[in-house]
Scaffold this motif. Sequence first.
Motif, PDB file in Angstrom:
ATOM      1  N   HIS A  50       6.059   4.757   9.972  1.00 22.44           N
ATOM      2  CA  HIS A  50       5.452   3.658   9.199  1.00 22.44           C
ATOM      3  C   HIS A  50       4.843   2.600  10.109  1.00 22.44           C
ATOM      4  O   HIS A  50       4.945   1.408   9.837  1.00 22.44           O
ATOM      5  CB  HIS A  50       6.486   2.966   8.293  1.00 22.44           C
ATOM      6  N   SER A  56      -4.123   8.958  -4.247  1.00 21.78           N
ATOM      7  CA  SER A  56      -3.457   9.765  -3.231  1.00 21.78           C
ATOM      8  C   SER A  56      -3.308  11.173  -3.797  1.00 21.78           C
ATOM      9  O   SER A  56      -2.887  11.333  -4.943  1.00 21.78           O
ATOM     10  CB  SER A  56      -2.089   9.150  -2.951  1.00 21.78           C
ATOM     11  N   ARG A 105       2.433  17.764   0.693  1.00 17.74           N
ATOM     12  CA  ARG A 105       1.931  17.209   1.951  1.00 17.74           C
ATOM     13  C   ARG A 105       2.956  16.296   2.633  1.00 17.74           C
ATOM     14  O   ARG A 105       3.197  16.416   3.828  1.00 17.74           O
ATOM     15  CB  ARG A 105       0.645  16.420   1.698  1.00 17.74           C
ATOM     16  N   ASP A 126       0.725   0.709  -1.479  1.00 18.54           N
ATOM     17  CA  ASP A 126      -0.427   1.026  -2.327  1.00 18.54           C
ATOM     18  C   ASP A 126      -1.157  -0.196  -2.859  1.00 18.54           C
ATOM     19  O   ASP A 126      -2.180  -0.068  -3.532  1.00 18.54           O
ATOM     20  CB  ASP A 126       0.000   1.952  -3.473  1.00 18.54           C
ATOM     21  N   ARG A 157       8.879  13.373   4.965  1.00 19.13           N
ATOM     22  CA  ARG A 157       9.537  12.707   3.832  1.00 19.13           C
ATOM     23  C   ARG A 157      10.424  13.693   3.057  1.00 19.13           C
ATOM     24  O   ARG A 157      10.260  14.909   3.142  1.00 19.13           O
ATOM     25  CB  ARG A 157       8.490  12.139   2.858  1.00 19.13           C
ATOM     26  N   ARG A 180       0.809  15.656  -3.291  1.00 22.36           N
ATOM     27  CA  ARG A 180       1.457  14.656  -2.428  1.00 22.36           C
ATOM     28  C   ARG A 180       2.851  15.107  -2.001  1.00 22.36           C
ATOM     29  O   ARG A 180       3.232  14.950  -0.839  1.00 22.36           O
ATOM     30  CB  ARG A 180       1.519  13.310  -3.157  1.00 22.36           C
ATOM     31  N   TYR A 229      -2.070   5.806  13.405  1.00 21.37           N
ATOM     32  CA  TYR A 229      -0.942   5.450  12.530  1.00 21.37           C
ATOM     33  C   TYR A 229       0.044   6.599  12.417  1.00 21.37           C
ATOM     34  O   TYR A 229      -0.352   7.758  12.298  1.00 21.37           O
ATOM     35  CB  TYR A 229      -1.494   5.098  11.145  1.00 21.37           C
ATOM     36  N   ARG A 287       4.418  14.515   6.588  1.00 22.63           N
ATOM     37  CA  ARG A 287       4.729  13.102   6.814  1.00 22.63           C
ATOM     38  C   ARG A 287       6.236  12.825   6.930  1.00 22.63           C
ATOM     39  O   ARG A 287       6.665  11.671   6.849  1.00 22.63           O
ATOM     40  CB  ARG A 287       4.087  12.235   5.720  1.00 22.63           C
ATOM     41  N   LYS A 293      -9.492  13.497  -1.444  1.00 23.08           N
ATOM     42  CA  LYS A 293     -10.531  12.718  -0.744  1.00 23.08           C
ATOM     43  C   LYS A 293     -10.857  13.321   0.630  1.00 23.08           C
ATOM     44  O   LYS A 293     -12.019  13.447   0.986  1.00 23.08           O
ATOM     45  CB  LYS A 293     -10.059  11.273  -0.505  1.00 23.08           C
TER      46      LYS A 293
HETATM   47  O1  C5P Z   1      -3.756  10.152   2.429  1.00 29.14           O
HETATM   48  P1  C5P Z   1      -3.486   9.293   1.232  1.00 29.14           P
HETATM   49  O2  C5P Z   1      -4.712   8.695   0.610  1.00 29.14           O
HETATM   50  O3  C5P Z   1      -2.569   9.922   0.229  1.00 29.14           O
HETATM   51  O4  C5P Z   1      -2.673   8.058   1.884  1.00 29.14           O
HETATM   52  C1  C5P Z   1      -2.379   6.927   1.129  1.00 29.14           C
HETATM   53  C2  C5P Z   1      -0.930   6.956   0.683  1.00 29.14           C
HETATM   54  O5  C5P Z   1      -0.060   6.899   1.801  1.00 29.14           O
HETATM   55  C3  C5P Z   1      -0.597   5.752  -0.189  1.00 29.14           C
HETATM   56  O6  C5P Z   1      -0.529   6.155  -1.522  1.00 29.14           O
HETATM   57  C4  C5P Z   1       0.780   5.265   0.350  1.00 29.14           C
HETATM   58  O7  C5P Z   1       1.763   5.273  -0.644  1.00 29.14           O
HETATM   59  C5  C5P Z   1       1.140   6.289   1.405  1.00 29.14           C
HETATM   60  N1  C5P Z   1       1.793   5.719   2.592  1.00 29.14           N
HETATM   61  C6  C5P Z   1       3.118   6.044   2.836  1.00 29.14           C
HETATM   62  N2  C5P Z   1       3.730   5.540   3.964  1.00 29.14           N
HETATM   63  C7  C5P Z   1       3.074   4.735   4.812  1.00 29.14           C
HETATM   64  C8  C5P Z   1       1.723   4.401   4.572  1.00 29.14           C
HETATM   65  C9  C5P Z   1       1.114   4.906   3.443  1.00 29.14           C
HETATM   66  O8  C5P Z   1       3.743   6.778   2.052  1.00 29.14           O
HETATM   67  N3  C5P Z   1       3.710   4.298   5.878  1.00 29.14           N
END
Ligand code: C5P
Length: 245
Positions: free
Chosen positions: A112, A31, A164, A79, A171, A161, A107, A169, A35
């Motif tokens: 979540h 993450s 972002r 993860d 958070r 992360r 999503y 997201r 990518k």
């Molecule tokens: O875009 P990226 O590859 O970073 O997305 C994957 C990450 O999203 C994972 O590492 C996971 O921890 C995070 N995730 C999250 N909440 C969610 C679903 C995935 O923080 N509801």
Amino acid sequence: QSISPFCSLTPEVKYSPPWQDLSIIGIAGSSGSGKTSVAMEIVKSLNLPWVVILVMDSFYKTLSPDEHRKAHANAYDFDCPDSIDFDLLVETLRDLKKGKKAQIPIYSFAEHQRQPQTTTLYSPRVLILEGILALHDPRIAELLDVKIFVEADMDVCLGRRVLRDVKERGRDIEGIIKQWFAFVKPSYTRFVEPQRGISDIIIPRGIENTTAIDMVVKHIQRKLQEKSEKHTEELHKLGLIAAKV
Ligand code: C5P
């Protein structure tokens, strides 16, 4: 080259038309490794019609009420491979490979969970599957024409992360750090990093590495060219197009 569209095939002769010959490129990596940026750069550089990015995040499993509570407290493991609906992803990729259209879940990271709506995806020419565990499931690995692993310094990944997840997201910093050390980092070592071993190409330093991305694009172009030549050869053998003069 002349094409005879009315040539009938005997039952034992199998002909797969090019629109059933989707090429799938898998991009895995931590993450925050970049990518998505690498995938977008590949799309731009390939400069072909019908190239689509499919993000694996669309395939997170539906959570129970208890798991939901945990997710909102940054205490749910997103993860590990169990959190992803690999069966649905495999089915989706197989359908697209057959030339069928597929419904892609939408999503929400803030909630979540999957949204009630889906996006219709028609089988493209090239599909780039991008996700932390894009190379993990052997059923998916088998469908991939090129397997890429994007590598980046873990401090850089965490920094990206944090920015972002706060901006996009919904958070807070404390929660992001808690989740990183409880789940993201341990799962990187356990599940994400081992995918290097089956990758065809490793891109160190992600998007900054223009030389490696250039090589990846050339590799993909070569693979597509080989496929197209094989297809033409198949048509020659079946007598569907006349031999070159
Ligand atoms: O875009 P990226 O590859 O970073 O997305 C994957 C990450 O999203 C994972 O590492 C996971 O921890 C995070 N995730 C999250 N909440 C969610 C679903 C995935 O923080 N509801």
